[in-house]
Motif scaffolding. Structure first.
Motif, PDB file in Angstrom:
ATOM      1  N   ALA A 141       0.848  -1.223   0.104  1.00 19.84           N
ATOM      2  CA  ALA A 141      -0.024   0.143   0.213  1.00 19.84           C
ATOM      3  C   ALA A 141       0.812   1.245  -0.044  1.00 19.84           C
ATOM      4  CB  ALA A 141      -0.987  -0.091   1.220  1.00 19.84           C
ATOM      5  N   THR A 142       1.752   1.400   0.741  1.00 17.62           N
ATOM      6  CA  THR A 142       2.704   2.334   0.576  1.00 17.62           C
ATOM      7  C   THR A 142       3.449   2.644  -0.656  1.00 17.62           C
ATOM      8  OG1 THR A 142       3.443   2.060   3.038  1.00 17.62           O
ATOM      9  CG2 THR A 142       4.841   3.582   2.065  1.00 17.62           C
ATOM     10  N   VAL A 155       0.821   3.956  -3.003  1.00 18.37           N
ATOM     11  CA  VAL A 155       0.323   5.434  -2.799  1.00 18.37           C
ATOM     12  C   VAL A 155       1.417   6.421  -2.988  1.00 18.37           C
ATOM     13  CG1 VAL A 155      -0.757   6.924  -1.133  1.00 18.37           C
ATOM     14  CG2 VAL A 155      -1.689   4.583  -1.656  1.00 18.37           C
ATOM     15  N   TYR A 156       2.625   6.182  -2.427  1.00 19.50           N
ATOM     16  CA  TYR A 156       3.677   7.058  -2.411  1.00 19.50           C
ATOM     17  C   TYR A 156       4.924   6.688  -3.209  1.00 19.50           C
ATOM     18  CZ  TYR A 156       0.983   8.689   1.790  1.00 19.50           C
ATOM     19  OH  TYR A 156      -0.025   9.290   2.818  1.00 19.50           O
ATOM     20  N   ARG A 200      -1.644  11.341   1.541  1.00 21.32           N
ATOM     21  CA  ARG A 200      -2.594  10.799   0.555  1.00 21.32           C
ATOM     22  C   ARG A 200      -3.692  10.070   1.337  1.00 21.32           C
ATOM     23  NH1 ARG A 200       1.099   9.884  -4.696  1.00 21.32           N
ATOM     24  NH2 ARG A 200       2.207  11.962  -4.758  1.00 21.32           N
ATOM     25  N   GLY A 201      -4.865   9.887   1.135  1.00 19.41           N
ATOM     26  CA  GLY A 201      -5.740   8.749   1.452  1.00 19.41           C
ATOM     27  C   GLY A 201      -5.947   8.926   3.183  1.00 19.41           C
TER      28      GLY A 201
END
Length: 745
Positions: free
Chosen positions: A512-513, A516-517, A529-530
């Motif tokens: 997930a990291t 997203v990043y 974010r998120g």
């Protein structure tokens, strides 16, 4: 209450003219005499059901003194089924949890009186409706219990009589609440709710009885403590009240020895060392000889009398606990012997293995226990089991439940076999532990390096790269273990379940990291974010890695013994935990009724004594106000529980005594001292007694027929070597006096 007709017949054993009890010489049919018709088949089915119920009672340490006709047994087994008991436990949980919702509700973000928002209060009738449904369930519960035990047993059962009384008072109080539109100043039924938890647990009843029996011995040492406190209280007031006192003596007297009650309270707190050395410093600063008074008091009170109280509680409670466990053992042996008497009526000399297996198939037992017993029974083939052999079969239950792991998968390739051997070797676990230690050290290093850097200014590039590498290794380790042990074999180890869950969570967070990043790089400080910022995700990953380091515990023998002791203790402490819940609940409700609204927001100077107020308008150092203990109040149930916990720990509890004395009056100290006696003195020492017994048992090599790992040890098994086996005459005598069956042997 009329007894069912079926209970007038001899249901235990064949009729013999020399029974000596009851009229069993009338040639009444036995359970399985000659099965030539439906009536005989029904009679044998009744005996099978009776044996099933007796065995289930024995396994759960329940009393067998209840109705044994077919209809009552169906009701009895339904009542003790998992579904029914879970519904009853859920009802108890709901009625206890109402305290968080009822006025005053605990639905505020903080308990601090300075920042607490306007609390939500439930409308009248909402919690009352839920409570009414719970009371209906309890009415049905007590009705079933009273019917099953019969009128004679009901009249002698104190708990059932108390159950009906508590229900009656609760219903009346509930009706009054509805009549007054929920505006009544006091709800008595809230204090009675913990009784529903107490009466539903036989072990909690035994624990409560043990505590009651231990109170006289505790009172003897308590009297010595009281004499010790009173003697030094008078000496202290005389010692620090002089004709011409200097500033330090005046400070000692005004702060700690103003009067007898103040001196008694100060020394009582010193008994717990919570105000040491504060209570001594004013006088000691003037003359070092004053230290002798406080040292002698602490030596006698804290080091001798308090530890003597611990020793007495341990010795006395252990003795009474042995009596309780002896009663449980007798119940188990009695239930098993009753089942034997039912089944041996076929031959009059023993039990046929096929009949025994039929009973075991119907009985609700643990799968591992049932399998072990059935294997033992099958070993007898067609040989009749005697009473002694019948009892010995159930010794399989007395032993620890040994977890057997599935066999490892077989691979035809020599290379795969070698790989399986290497991965399955304990050195591979050592390598995993070393890698986990390296990961933990890397996190600690970066925490030290960045301790002065704000989270938004940190560069987590290197740490994130390291975490990604470690997580990939953890994933590889997981897959290799599944390869070596098989999926079922991997899941059969609790440590692997813990390891696999954390590894999966780490993998999801890392993916997930990255999603997203993006991939980390130098100066990697992306905007949030998120739902979670990059820093929040990194913190979660690091916390999971720290938790994963606990996997090393099984690899360290001494640490594993201590950890297993704690786990076994938690399983065996449900009764102690229940008693603590009851005590917390009662004192919290009392505290709400006594001190709700007593703690007011700062600015009300009327509650500050002259000794607290300083010339510049501030408050005394170390006071309730200066320490900002405003969240420690009794304005709602959740806040009351936390306040009681903080007092039970006894660190700075003199601050609570002083604050509530000023805000609510001197009588408030009786409440807090009572709580200290019940929680810190009695309950903590009882907990220590069981902890010592458990730990000594786990460390005694003579008490282990099986390895420590993979074995579940109950409280009964822990002391089995000390308990005495019931005699044959005692069992038969009790069976002959069964209120609902007639023994014809």
């Amino acid at each position: 209450m009329a007894e069912p007709p079926a209970e007038s017949k001899p249901l235990l054993g064949p009729a013999r003219s020399d029974s000596g009890g009851g009229d069993c010489s009338q040639a009444l049919p036995t359970c399985r005499s000659v099965q030539v018709g439906p009536a005989d088949t029904a009679k044998w089915d009744l005996c099978i059901d009776q044996a099933v119920v007796f065995i289930e009672d024995a396994m759960q340490y329940r009393s067998i003194s209840h109705r044994m006709d077919s209809g009552s047994m169906r009701l009895y087994r339904w009542y003790y089924s998992n579904a029914c008991q879970r519904a009853l436990n859920l009802t108890i949980f709901l009625i206890l949890a109402l305290a968080f919702i009822e006025t005053p509700s605990s639905f505020t973000r903080t308990a601090d009186v300075r920042f607490r928002s306007l609390r939500w209060e439930p409308p009248c009738g909402l919690t009352e409706a839920v409570e009414g449904l719970c009371l209906l369930v309890f009415m049905a519960d007590v009705t079933v219990k009273c019917y099953l035990v019969g009128r004679a047993q009901f009249q002698k059962n104190v708990w059932l009589l108390a159950y009906i009384t508590v229900l009656a008072v609760s219903v009346v109080d509930w009706t009054v609440s509805l009549g007054l539109l929920c505006q009544e100043p006091l709800r008595v039924r809230r204090l009675l709710r913990p009784f529903f938890l107490l009466q539903n647990s036989s072990m909690m009843k035994k624990t409560l009885k043990c505590i009651r029996w231990s109170l006289p011995e505790m009172a003897s040492v308590g009297l010595l403590l009281l004499i010790h406190l009173c003697l030094f209280t008078v000496l202290g007031v005389l010692l620090f009240t002089v004709g011409q006192e200097d500033e330090q003596q005046r400070k000692e007297r005004l702060t700690y020895f103003r009067d007898l009650l103040e001196a008694f309270t100060s020394l009582l707190v010193l008994l717990t060392t919570a105000n040491n050395p504060d209570v001594m410093m004013p006088a000691y600063s003037k003359n070092r000889a004053y230290a002798i008074f406080f040292i002698v008091f602490t030596l006698i009170g804290s080091l001798f009398l308090m530890n003597l109280l611990t020793a007495i509680i341990y010795n006395q409670f252990r003795g009474y606990l042995m009596k309780s466990l002896q009663t449980s053992l007798f119940r188990r042996r009695l239930g098993i012997r009753a089942a034997y008497e039912v089944l041996c009526s076929t031959t009059g000399v023993g039990v046929m293995p096929q009949d025994f297996l039929q009973v075991l198939q119907k009985a609700q037992l643990g799968s591992s226990h049932k399998q072990a017993i059935m294997e033992k029974v099958r070993s007898f083939d067609e040989t009749l089991l005697s009473a002694d052999e019948f009892q010995k079969v159930f010794r399989e239950v007395d032993r620890g439940v040994i977890i057997e792991h599935p066999p490892r998968p077989w691979y035809p390739s020599p290379f795969l076999q070698s790989a399986q051997f290497l991965v399955g070797h304990h050195y591979f676990d050592y390598l995993g532990n070393l890698i986990a230690l390296g990961n933990l050290v890397s996190i600690c290093v970066f925490l030290v390096l960045d301790e002065d850097v704000e989270p938004r200014d940190r560069d987590d590039f290197v740490l994130e790269i390291l975490n990604c590498a470690f997580v990939l290794y953890y994933l590889l380790e997981l897959l290799l273990k599944v390869f070596a042990l098989g999926l079922r074999g991997y899941l059969s180890y609790p440590s692997n379940l813990f390891d696999g869950f954390l590894t999966s969570a780490l993998l999801v967070l890392e993916v997930a990291t990255l999603a997203v990043y993006q991939f980390p790089h130098r100066g990697w400080k992306p905007e949030a974010r998120g739902l979670l910022s990059m820093w929040d995700m990194t913190r979660l990953v690091n916390m999971l890695i720290v938790l994963r380091f606990l996997r090393i515990i099984p690899s360290m023998k001494l640490v594993a013994v201590a950890a297993s002791t704690i786990l076994v203790l938690i399983r065996n402490l449900r009764a102690f935990g229940g008693i603590l819940v009851v005590v917390y609940y009662v004192f919290a409700i009392l505290g709400i009724n006594l001190f709700r609204g007593a703690i007011v927001a700062p600015g009300n100077s009327r509650v500050l004594s002259p000794s607290l107020a300083l010339t510049n308008g501030s408050v005394h150092c170390g006071s309730f106000e200066q320490l900002e203990y405003w969240a420690n109040n009794f304005d709602d149930f959740a806040a009351a529980l936390i306040t009681l916990w903080n007092v039970m720990v006894v660190n700075n509890w003199q601050v609570f005594l002083d604050a509530y004395r000023r805000y609510a009056g001197r009588l408030s100290q009786i409440y807090f001292v009572s709580w200290w006696l019940v929680s810190s003195v009695i309950w903590v020492n009882l907990f220590l007694a069981l902890l010592l017994e458990n730990f000594l048992h786990r460390w005694d090599p003579r008490s282990h027929e099986q390895p420590l790992s993979g074995t579940h040890v109950s409280a009964e098994l822990m002391f089995r070597e000390i308990l005495e086996e019931p005699k044959e005459e005692e069992l038969m005598e009790r069976l002959r006096h069964h209120p609902h069956v007639q023994l014809c042997r």
